[in-house]
Write an enzyme that holds these catalytic residues in place. Structure first.
Site, PDB file in Angstrom:
ATOM      1  N   ILE A  11       0.823  -1.222   0.000  1.00 56.09           N
ATOM      2  CA  ILE A  11       0.000   0.000   0.000  1.00 56.09           C
ATOM      3  C   ILE A  11       0.855   1.271   0.000  1.00 56.09           C
ATOM      4  O   ILE A  11       0.383   2.324  -0.426  1.00 56.09           O
ATOM      5  CB  ILE A  11      -0.994  -0.021   1.190  1.00 56.09           C
ATOM      6  CG1 ILE A  11      -2.157   0.938   0.929  1.00 56.09           C
ATOM      7  CG2 ILE A  11      -0.300   0.275   2.508  1.00 56.09           C
ATOM      8  CD1 ILE A  11      -3.318   0.784   1.885  1.00 56.09           C
ATOM      9  N   ASN A  24      -2.731   1.936  15.657  1.00 57.69           N
ATOM     10  CA  ASN A  24      -3.208   1.586  17.011  1.00 57.69           C
ATOM     11  C   ASN A  24      -3.681   2.889  17.661  1.00 57.69           C
ATOM     12  O   ASN A  24      -3.492   3.972  17.105  1.00 57.69           O
ATOM     13  CB  ASN A  24      -2.118   0.879  17.819  1.00 57.69           C
ATOM     14  CG  ASN A  24      -0.871   1.718  17.935  1.00 57.69           C
ATOM     15  OD1 ASN A  24      -0.905   2.833  18.445  1.00 57.69           O
ATOM     16  ND2 ASN A  24       0.244   1.201  17.435  1.00 57.69           N
ATOM     17  N   GLY A  32       3.873  -4.128  11.165  1.00 63.32           N
ATOM     18  CA  GLY A  32       2.949  -4.379  10.058  1.00 63.32           C
ATOM     19  C   GLY A  32       2.850  -3.220   9.087  1.00 63.32           C
ATOM     20  O   GLY A  32       3.837  -2.531   8.794  1.00 63.32           O
ATOM     21  N   VAL A  33       1.638  -2.971   8.625  1.00 63.92           N
ATOM     22  CA  VAL A  33       1.432  -1.928   7.612  1.00 63.92           C
ATOM     23  C   VAL A  33       1.690  -0.538   8.225  1.00 63.92           C
ATOM     24  O   VAL A  33       2.185   0.366   7.535  1.00 63.92           O
ATOM     25  CB  VAL A  33       0.021  -2.065   6.988  1.00 63.92           C
ATOM     26  CG1 VAL A  33      -1.087  -1.723   7.939  1.00 63.92           C
ATOM     27  CG2 VAL A  33      -0.082  -1.244   5.717  1.00 63.92           C
ATOM     28  N   ASP A  34       1.414  -0.381   9.499  1.00 67.13           N
ATOM     29  CA  ASP A  34       1.673   0.883  10.204  1.00 67.13           C
ATOM     30  C   ASP A  34       3.169   1.218  10.142  1.00 67.13           C
ATOM     31  O   ASP A  34       3.566   2.343   9.771  1.00 67.13           O
ATOM     32  CB  ASP A  34       1.200   0.715  11.660  1.00 67.13           C
ATOM     33  CG  ASP A  34       1.096   2.016  12.428  1.00 67.13           C
ATOM     34  OD1 ASP A  34       1.236   3.089  11.819  1.00 67.13           O
ATOM     35  OD2 ASP A  34       0.845   1.949  13.657  1.00 67.13           O
ATOM     36  N   THR A 118      -6.477  -7.735  10.481  1.00 64.54           N
ATOM     37  CA  THR A 118      -6.285  -9.180  10.241  1.00 64.54           C
ATOM     38  C   THR A 118      -4.842  -9.650  10.414  1.00 64.54           C
ATOM     39  O   THR A 118      -4.535 -10.810  10.163  1.00 64.54           O
ATOM     40  CB  THR A 118      -6.788  -9.598   8.840  1.00 64.54           C
ATOM     41  OG1 THR A 118      -5.953  -8.985   7.844  1.00 64.54           O
ATOM     42  CG2 THR A 118      -8.231  -9.198   8.620  1.00 64.54           C
ATOM     43  N   GLY A 119      -3.961  -8.751  10.855  1.00 66.64           N
ATOM     44  CA  GLY A 119      -2.572  -9.136  11.124  1.00 66.64           C
ATOM     45  C   GLY A 119      -2.390  -9.343  12.615  1.00 66.64           C
ATOM     46  O   GLY A 119      -2.967 -10.267  13.209  1.00 66.64           O
TER      47      GLY A 119
HETATM   48  N1  AR6 Z   1       0.857  -3.013   2.375  1.00 66.67           N
HETATM   49  C1  AR6 Z   1      -0.357  -3.609   2.500  1.00 66.67           C
HETATM   50  N2  AR6 Z   1      -0.663  -4.454   3.503  1.00 66.67           N
HETATM   51  C2  AR6 Z   1       0.300  -4.709   4.414  1.00 66.67           C
HETATM   52  C3  AR6 Z   1       1.588  -4.133   4.371  1.00 66.67           C
HETATM   53  C4  AR6 Z   1       1.853  -3.237   3.292  1.00 66.67           C
HETATM   54  N3  AR6 Z   1       3.025  -2.633   3.158  1.00 66.67           N
HETATM   55  N4  AR6 Z   1       2.309  -4.601   5.430  1.00 66.67           N
HETATM   56  C5  AR6 Z   1       1.513  -5.452   6.106  1.00 66.67           C
HETATM   57  N5  AR6 Z   1       0.300  -5.526   5.495  1.00 66.67           N
HETATM   58  P1  AR6 Z   1      -1.259  -5.396  10.613  1.00 66.67           P
HETATM   59  P2  AR6 Z   1      -3.608  -4.938  12.347  1.00 66.67           P
HETATM   60  C6  AR6 Z   1      -0.871  -6.328   5.854  1.00 66.67           C
HETATM   61  O1  AR6 Z   1      -0.675  -6.317  11.615  1.00 66.67           O
HETATM   62  O2  AR6 Z   1      -3.943  -6.385  12.378  1.00 66.67           O
HETATM   63  C7  AR6 Z   1       0.610  -2.506  14.119  1.00 66.67           C
HETATM   64  O3  AR6 Z   1       1.709  -2.728  14.940  1.00 66.67           O
HETATM   65  C8  AR6 Z   1      -0.677  -7.510   6.764  1.00 66.67           C
HETATM   66  O4  AR6 Z   1      -0.098  -8.606   6.061  1.00 66.67           O
HETATM   67  O5  AR6 Z   1      -0.378  -4.402   9.962  1.00 66.67           O
HETATM   68  O6  AR6 Z   1      -4.711  -3.946  12.149  1.00 66.67           O
HETATM   69  C9  AR6 Z   1      -0.224  -1.305  14.560  1.00 66.67           C
HETATM   70  O7  AR6 Z   1       0.579  -0.289  15.137  1.00 66.67           O
HETATM   71  C10 AR6 Z   1      -2.120  -7.791   7.169  1.00 66.67           C
HETATM   72  O8  AR6 Z   1      -2.777  -8.535   6.125  1.00 66.67           O
HETATM   73  O9  AR6 Z   1      -2.500  -4.537  11.250  1.00 66.67           O
HETATM   74  C11 AR6 Z   1      -1.155  -1.909  15.555  1.00 66.67           C
HETATM   75  O10 AR6 Z   1      -0.559  -2.012  16.837  1.00 66.67           O
HETATM   76  C12 AR6 Z   1      -2.742  -6.389   7.231  1.00 66.67           C
HETATM   77  O11 AR6 Z   1      -1.808  -5.522   6.555  1.00 66.67           O
HETATM   78  C13 AR6 Z   1      -1.416  -3.290  15.012  1.00 66.67           C
HETATM   79  O12 AR6 Z   1      -0.265  -3.625  14.217  1.00 66.67           O
HETATM   80  C14 AR6 Z   1      -2.971  -5.849   8.638  1.00 66.67           C
HETATM   81  O13 AR6 Z   1      -1.967  -6.317   9.514  1.00 66.67           O
HETATM   82  C15 AR6 Z   1      -2.613  -3.303  14.103  1.00 66.67           C
HETATM   83  O14 AR6 Z   1      -2.889  -4.626  13.720  1.00 66.67           O
END
Ligand code: AR6
Length: 177
Positions: A11, A24, A32-34, A118-119
């Site tokens: 993204i 968060n 993750g994506v954040d 979902t992560g």
């Molecule tokens: N582009 C698109 N999707 C992505 C990318 C990217 N570059 N990187 C990861 N994903 P998560 P959550 C996907 O864990 O479950 C953070 O630490 C990933 O594979 O990023 O909402 C925040 O600060 C998964 O399918 O987010 C919060 O503390 C999806 O993005 C916590 O994680 C969401 O996974 C939020 O958890």
């Protein structure tokens, strides 16, 4: 014309008007994506986020995009999965709808979402995909000015879950007609 698309990718490369961050409640970054969004945007994003005072689950806060190729970041903390009895479905739907409302208020016509919750937050992906697709499609039905919404999936399993959710939602709508 189809205005909701599911893609596989990163993204942080999206050139949509806005990208949504699965943040968060502190809005101070994470994994993750954040983490990927903060790394790509550069340290100025964290500086702006520090001034926002956090954000409740399901709500949103918008920032500039800094080094990202989009115009705005929309940050939304998704619900942590607790087994489905803690209002998780409604809160996840709120994330999608409130992000679209905030993006539209900024004049955005194209928005990209990750698969929120979902992560690390462990929301079951098929259930999350159905909620995301139905919330976005219902918003698009009443907001013709929003031209395109993309859900950007980072892995094949997530991509398949959202593709299935979209085809099922379209099929169910066609059956109703
Ligand atoms: N582009 C698109 N999707 C992505 C990318 C990217 N570059 N990187 C990861 N994903 P998560 P959550 C996907 O864990 O479950 C953070 O630490 C990933 O594979 O990023 O909402 C925040 O600060 C998964 O399918 O987010 C919060 O503390 C999806 O993005 C916590 O994680 C969401 O996974 C939020 O958890």
């Amino acid at each position: 014309m189809q205005r909701l698309h599911i893609t596989l990718g990163d993204i942080t490369h999206c050139t949509t008007d806005a990208i949504v961050n699965a943040a968060n409640t502190s809005l101070l970054g994470g994994g993750g994506v954040d983490g990927a969004i903060h790394r790509a945007a550069g340290p100025a994003l964290l500086e702006e986020c520090r001034k926002l005072g956090g954000c409740p689950t399901g709500q949103v806060k918008a920032t500039q995009a800094y080094r990202l190729p989009c115009r705005f970041g929309i940050h939304t903390p998704g619900p942590i999965w607790h087994g489905g009895t803690a209002n998780e479905d409604t809160l996840l739907s709120d994330c999608y709808r409130n992000s679209l409302i905030a993006a539209a208020a900024l004049g955005c016509r194209t928005v990209a979402f990750p698969s929120i919750s979902t992560g690390v937050y462990r929301f079951p992906v098929h259930r999350a995909a159905n909620i995301a697709v139905s919330t976005i499609r219902s918003y698009l039905r009443t907001h013709p000015e929003m031209q395109q919404v993309t859900i950007v999936c980072f892995d094949q399993t997530t991509f398949s879950a959202y593709q299935t959710a979209l085809s099922e939602s379209e099929y169910n709508d066609a059956e109703k007609r």
